[in-house]
Structures are given as structure tokens and as C-alpha cells.
Design an enzyme around this catalytic site. Structure first.
Site, short mmCIF file in Angstrom:
data_model
loop_
_atom_site.label_atom_id
_atom_site.label_comp_id
_atom_site.label_asym_id
_atom_site.label_seq_id
_atom_site.Cartn_x
_atom_site.Cartn_y
_atom_site.Cartn_z
N THR A 120 0.83 -1.21 0.00
CA THR A 120 0.00 0.00 0.00
C THR A 120 0.86 1.26 0.00
OG1 THR A 120 -1.48 1.27 1.43
CG2 THR A 120 -0.10 -0.31 2.53
N ASP A 121 0.29 2.34 -0.51
CA ASP A 121 1.00 3.63 -0.47
C ASP A 121 1.09 4.17 0.96
OD1 ASP A 121 -1.69 4.31 -0.13
OD2 ASP A 121 -1.73 5.79 -1.74
N GLU A 122 0.30 3.59 1.87
CA GLU A 122 0.30 4.11 3.24
C GLU A 122 1.62 3.89 3.95
OE1 GLU A 122 -2.94 3.20 5.75
OE2 GLU A 122 -4.43 3.40 4.16
N TYR A 147 -1.92 -0.58 11.11
CA TYR A 147 -2.05 -1.28 9.82
C TYR A 147 -0.86 -0.96 8.90
CZ TYR A 147 -3.33 -1.69 4.89
OH TYR A 147 -3.30 -1.95 3.54
N LYS A 151 2.23 -3.29 7.33
CA LYS A 151 2.47 -3.45 5.87
C LYS A 151 3.91 -3.03 5.55
CE LYS A 151 0.03 -4.57 3.04
NZ LYS A 151 -0.33 -5.91 2.50
N ASN A 176 -5.69 3.98 -2.98
CA ASN A 176 -7.03 3.49 -2.58
C ASN A 176 -7.82 2.90 -3.75
OD1 ASN A 176 -6.29 5.41 -0.41
ND2 ASN A 176 -8.30 4.83 0.35
N ASP A 269 -13.25 12.07 14.14
CA ASP A 269 -12.15 11.79 13.22
C ASP A 269 -11.40 10.52 13.64
OD1 ASP A 269 -10.54 12.16 11.04
OD2 ASP A 269 -9.62 14.02 11.73
P1 NAD Z 1 -9.70 -7.37 2.31
O1 NAD Z 1 -9.72 -7.08 3.76
O2 NAD Z 1 -10.91 -7.09 1.50
O3 NAD Z 1 -9.34 -8.90 2.06
C1 NAD Z 1 -8.34 -9.55 2.79
C2 NAD Z 1 -8.50 -11.05 2.55
O4 NAD Z 1 -7.42 -11.72 3.24
C3 NAD Z 1 -9.80 -11.63 3.09
O5 NAD Z 1 -10.36 -12.52 2.16
C4 NAD Z 1 -9.36 -12.38 4.35
O6 NAD Z 1 -10.20 -13.49 4.66
C5 NAD Z 1 -7.97 -12.82 3.96
N1 NAD Z 1 -7.10 -13.07 5.14
C6 NAD Z 1 -6.93 -12.25 6.20
N2 NAD Z 1 -6.09 -12.83 7.08
C7 NAD Z 1 -5.71 -14.02 6.55
C8 NAD Z 1 -4.85 -15.05 6.97
N3 NAD Z 1 -4.19 -14.99 8.14
N4 NAD Z 1 -4.69 -16.13 6.17
C9 NAD Z 1 -5.35 -16.21 4.98
N5 NAD Z 1 -6.19 -15.27 4.52
C10 NAD Z 1 -6.36 -14.17 5.30
O7 NAD Z 1 -8.43 -6.59 1.74
P2 NAD Z 1 -8.23 -5.85 0.33
O8 NAD Z 1 -8.75 -4.49 0.43
O9 NAD Z 1 -8.67 -6.77 -0.76
O10 NAD Z 1 -6.63 -5.74 0.31
C11 NAD Z 1 -5.85 -6.79 -0.27
C12 NAD Z 1 -4.39 -6.39 -0.21
O11 NAD Z 1 -4.20 -5.17 -0.91
C13 NAD Z 1 -3.88 -6.13 1.21
O12 NAD Z 1 -2.57 -6.63 1.29
C14 NAD Z 1 -3.89 -4.62 1.34
O13 NAD Z 1 -2.90 -4.19 2.25
C15 NAD Z 1 -3.55 -4.22 -0.08
N6 NAD Z 1 -4.03 -2.90 -0.53
C16 NAD Z 1 -5.34 -2.56 -0.41
C17 NAD Z 1 -5.80 -1.36 -0.92
C18 NAD Z 1 -7.26 -0.96 -0.84
O14 NAD Z 1 -7.60 0.17 -1.23
N7 NAD Z 1 -8.16 -1.81 -0.38
C19 NAD Z 1 -4.90 -0.49 -1.55
C20 NAD Z 1 -3.55 -0.86 -1.64
C21 NAD Z 1 -3.14 -2.08 -1.13
O1 DAU Z 2 -4.15 3.86 0.40
C1 DAU Z 2 -4.34 2.48 0.37
C2 DAU Z 2 -5.18 2.04 1.55
O2 DAU Z 2 -6.51 2.49 1.28
C3 DAU Z 2 -5.15 0.55 1.78
O3 DAU Z 2 -3.85 0.17 2.16
C4 DAU Z 2 -6.14 0.13 2.88
O4 DAU Z 2 -6.18 -1.28 2.97
C5 DAU Z 2 -7.52 0.64 2.49
O5 DAU Z 2 -8.43 0.35 3.53
C6 DAU Z 2 -7.46 2.15 2.25
O6 DAU Z 2 -7.15 2.84 3.50
P1 DAU Z 2 -7.94 4.18 3.93
O7 DAU Z 2 -7.85 4.28 5.39
O8 DAU Z 2 -7.54 5.32 3.09
O9 DAU Z 2 -9.44 3.74 3.45
P2 DAU Z 2 -10.88 3.88 4.14
O10 DAU Z 2 -11.85 3.35 3.14
O11 DAU Z 2 -10.92 3.33 5.50
O12 DAU Z 2 -11.04 5.47 4.23
C7 DAU Z 2 -10.87 6.32 3.11
C8 DAU Z 2 -10.97 7.77 3.61
O13 DAU Z 2 -12.31 8.02 4.03
C9 DAU Z 2 -10.09 8.07 4.80
O14 DAU Z 2 -9.63 9.40 4.72
C10 DAU Z 2 -11.04 7.92 5.99
C11 DAU Z 2 -12.36 8.40 5.41
N1 DAU Z 2 -13.59 7.80 5.96
C12 DAU Z 2 -13.68 6.45 6.07
C13 DAU Z 2 -14.84 5.85 6.51
C14 DAU Z 2 -14.95 4.36 6.64
C15 DAU Z 2 -14.69 8.62 6.26
O15 DAU Z 2 -14.61 9.87 6.15
N2 DAU Z 2 -15.84 8.03 6.68
C16 DAU Z 2 -15.97 6.68 6.83
O16 DAU Z 2 -17.07 6.22 7.22
#
Ligand code: NAD
Ligand code: DAU
Length: 334
Positions: A120-122, A147, A151, A176, A269
Site C-alpha cells: 500500500t501507499d500508506e 495497519y 504493511k 485506494n 475523526d
Molecule cells: P480485504 O480485507 O478485503 O481482504 C483480505 C483477505 O485476506 C480476506 O479474504 C481475508 O479473509 C484474507 N485473510 C486475512 N487474514 C488471513 C490469513 N491470516 N490467512 C489467509 N487469509 C487471510 O483486503 P483488500 O482491500 O482486498 O486488500 C488486499 C491487499 O491489498 C492487502 O494486502 C492490502 O494491504 C492491499 N491494498 C489494499 C488497498 C485498498 O484500497 N483496499 C490499496 C492498496 C493495497
Molecule cells: O491507500 C491504500 C489504503 O486504502 C489501503 O492500504 C487500505 O487497505 C484501504 O483500507 C485504504 O485505507 P484508507 O484508510 O484510506 O481507506 P478507508 O476506506 O478506511 O477510508 C478512506 C478515507 O475516508 C479516509 O480518509 C477515511 C475516510 N472515511 C472512512 C470511513 C470508513 C470517512 O470519512 N468516513 C468513513 O465512514
């Protein structure tokens, strides 16, 4: 190619499996997923007859060793992925994101299997609002939340295993994602389903935090390219120039439902809330020729809203429990 996809029942992993099954049908896919609250077998329903699904934990060294011994490559998506949950209880994040990655690295090292690490970019922390700066592959790591710290730790393990043990690894750090099959705890699906339910969207703080949105299909196409043609040991940033503040995104969702753009509530927040993320994906674009197909965020958002309208049976069972979780964490209108 025989591929092991971890976290394939999660949001991005499931979309990746769909993409591989449709665009690269010669690939044999095994999914390893422990089906946490975020994993959903139904997300793989359309492809279940084309893949092997293994219900198990990535931190299970013996299971991972056995699975990795039978494949050519691993794409590692599995993680605890939600910042808010990591603030409430960090431990599962350490266990899955760090120990789980260690388990996979030991196995790919043993069998000399190609490994792609999804990150992730985080890991880079955050940027100022209005700053022209964006993250690049060379931005120093500076994670803010439990988190993102886990990562970042897992990325460091991959770099160490690559340098010290010659593991054939690449890493991608993406911004995201939005699109189908995203859990209703996350920002965009939470607000879409709130509006469907006649509730007001909930914005953290002042709603001015900026995220750099990319459609999940564009992310996954980049992952496929890196897996095929990426340089071993290289990190690639994935982003689609999609910077928007949260208030703007909520306004767009409300407008798509014909509601007023200011029909939302400000709520408590997030602690340590990162201000802004922004990706410079020049390396990915110039070296691997990747470009995003979703050029308009509004079009992608519209499709995503339609998906949630059409697939209520997928998200409905998780909605009330997720909202209860937010209330229990102390979320209140301000
Ligand atoms: P998600 O939470 O939707 O899915 C995670 C999956 O991993 C689930 O199916 C869960 O059951 C499985 N899992 C969790 N713990 C496990 C374990 N111990 N063993 C086996 N399986 C397990 O997550 P996502 O949003 O699909 O993110 C996937 C990947 O992408 C992550 O590595 C996350 O850090 C990365 N990522 C996410 C975003 C985003 O915007 N969602 C952006 C950049 C990177
Ligand atoms: O940047 C990549 C990351 O993006 C991934 O690594 C994470 O797995 C993914 O969850 C996401 O992280 P964020 O924390 O940015 O995503 P989230 O959807 O939780 O929130 C997006 C933005 O919206 C953040 O600034 C928080 C805000 N937010 C979130 C929720 C759930 C709100 O304002 N209201 C809400 O109810």
C-alpha cells in the site's frame, strides 16, 4: 502457470482471480484464504468451478509449504486491511501481515518460487494538502497507523529475503481501490450502502483528507504486468491520478442518488488520520506500458454504485454488524 493467490476471497484478491480466469485461462489458480470477517466465498462464486479453494491461514507454515511446493508463482494479497480496526486491536495485523508474510517468504525461498507482494501507499505516511509532491518508489517509509506499520514491516521482510536469500520477488504499493466486492466497512461502499438504506453518509473530521482513487481492475491489470515482466527486486507504485477529497466523493455519491451533496454528517475523526496520499506511477507506465482504463472516476463510481444496487444479497448480511462495530468504537456525529 500455476498460481497461488492468498486473500483471494477478499476485495482485491477476488477481483484478481476473476481477471485471471477471464483473461488468462491457461493459468491454474489456487486460492488460500482463512475467510476472516472480510473474506467472502461468494465473491468467488462465478469462478469456483475453475479454481482450487483452500480454507487456511497464511501463517500456517506447513500448509503454506505444501501449497507453495506445487506452484510457479505466489501473489500475496491476504492481510488485515482496515485502518480503523488496527487502531481498535492491532494484534491480528501483526500476526497476519508480518508473521503471515514471513511464512510465505520462507516457502518461496525453499522452492525458488516467484513471489509478488501486494502493498500500500500508506507505508510512506502522508503528504500535505495542496503540495505538488507525490510518492515515488524512493520516498522514505513513514507509516502512521498499526495497519500501515505492519504493511511496511512486511515490505521490509520481502526486501531482506530478496537481498539475503535471492528470493525472486517484486513489490507493488497501490493507492485506494474502489469497485465491486469491497467490504462495507470501507469508505465508498459504506456511504453507498448508507444512502441505499436511507441513512446519511458519515465523514471523518472535516472531510478534507485526500485519497488517490484507482479502480480495482486497473490495480489488478498492473499486478499482472508486474508478475509477468517486472524486474526482480523492484518496487512499483500503482496509481491512476485520482486525487479527491472525501467530501467531494461523498457529494458525488449523493448526487448519483439524486440527493443533495451536503446531505451527510461529520463524525469523530480517525486517530492519526493521514491527510493526503498521491502516487507518481511514472515507473510502471514507462517501464511496463501500463495505463489505467478507468479514466473517469465518476463513471467508475457509477458502475460501482450500480453493482451495490444489484448485489444487495452480497453486502446486506454484513451491514448492520459493521455499523454496530463503528458505534462501539465510539463514532459520533459532531
Ligand atoms: P480485504 O480485507 O478485503 O481482504 C483480505 C483477505 O485476506 C480476506 O479474504 C481475508 O479473509 C484474507 N485473510 C486475512 N487474514 C488471513 C490469513 N491470516 N490467512 C489467509 N487469509 C487471510 O483486503 P483488500 O482491500 O482486498 O486488500 C488486499 C491487499 O491489498 C492487502 O494486502 C492490502 O494491504 C492491499 N491494498 C489494499 C488497498 C485498498 O484500497 N483496499 C490499496 C492498496 C493495497
Ligand atoms: O491507500 C491504500 C489504503 O486504502 C489501503 O492500504 C487500505 O487497505 C484501504 O483500507 C485504504 O485505507 P484508507 O484508510 O484510506 O481507506 P478507508 O476506506 O478506511 O477510508 C478512506 C478515507 O475516508 C479516509 O480518509 C477515511 C475516510 N472515511 C472512512 C470511513 C470508513 C470517512 O470519512 N468516513 C468513513 O465512514
Amino acid at each position: 502457470m500455476r498460481l497461488l493467490v492468498t486473500g483471494g476471497a477478499g476485495f482485491i484478491g477476488a477481483n484478481f482471480v476473476h481477471l485471471v480466469c477471464s483473461d488468462h485461462p491457461d493459468t491454474t489458480v489456487t486460492v488460500l484464504d482463512s475467510l476472516t470477517y472480510a473474506g467472502n466465498r461468494q465473491s468467488l462464486q462465478p469462478v469456483l468451478n475453475k479454481i482450487d479453494f483452500v480454507h487456511g491461514d497464511i501463517a500456517d507454515l506447513d500448509l503454506v509449504d505444501e501449497l507453495v511446493s506445487g506452484v510457479d508463482a505466489v501473489v500475496h494479497f491476504a492481510a488485515e486491511s482496515h485502518n480503523d480496526n488496527s487502531l481498535a486491536d492491532p494484534w491480528p495485523f501483526l500476526q497476519t501481515n508480518i508473521v503471515g508474510t514471513y511464512s510465505l517468504l520462507q516457502a518461496v525461498r525453499r522452492y525458488n518460487v516467484r513471489y509478488h507482494h501486494i502493498s500500500t501507499d500508506e507505508v510512506y505516511g502522508d503528504l500535505e494538502l495542496g503540495d505538488p509532491d507525490r510518492f515515488t518508489e524512493y520516498t522514505p517509509y513513514n507509516p502512521s497507523s498499526p495497519y500501515s506499520a505492519t504493511k511496511a514491516s512486511s515490505d521490509m521482510l520481502v526486501r531482506a529475503w530478496t537481498r539475503s536469500f535471492g528470493v525472486q520477488a517484486t513489490i507493488s504499493n497501490c493507492s485506494n481501490n474502489y469497485g465491486p466486492y469491497q467490504h462495507v466497512e470501507k469508505f465508498i461502499p459504506r456511504q453507498i450502502t448508507n444512502v441505499i438504506d436511507g441513512q446519511r453518509p458519515r465523514l471523518y473530521g472535516a472531510g478534507h483528507n485526500v485519497r488517490d482513487w484507482i479502480h480495482v481492475e486497473d490495480h489488478n491489470r498492473a499486478v499482472w504486468e508486474i508478475l509477468q515482466r517486472g524486474r526482480i527486486g523492484q518496487t512499483y507504485l500503482i496509481g491512476a491520478d485520482g486525487e479527491l477529497d472525501n467530501k467531494t466523493v461523498v457529494g458525488m455519491i449523493l448526487e448519483e442518488f439524486g440527493r443533495s451533496a451536503d446531505d451527510f454528517d461529520f463524525v469523530t475523526d480517525r486517530a492519526g488520520h493521514d491527510l493526503r496520499y498521491a502516487i507518481d506511477s511514472t515507473l510502471l507506465r514507462t517501464e511496463l506500458g501500463w495505463t489505467p482504463r478507468f479514466e473517469s472516476f465518476r463513471d467508475g463510481l457509477r458502475q460501482t454504485i450500480q453493482w451495490y444496487r444489484d448485489n444487495e444479497s452480497w453486502w446486506r448480511p454484513h451491514k448492520a454488524v459493521t455499523e454496530r462495530g463503528y458505534a462501539e468504537k465510539g463514532e459520533q456525529a459532531i
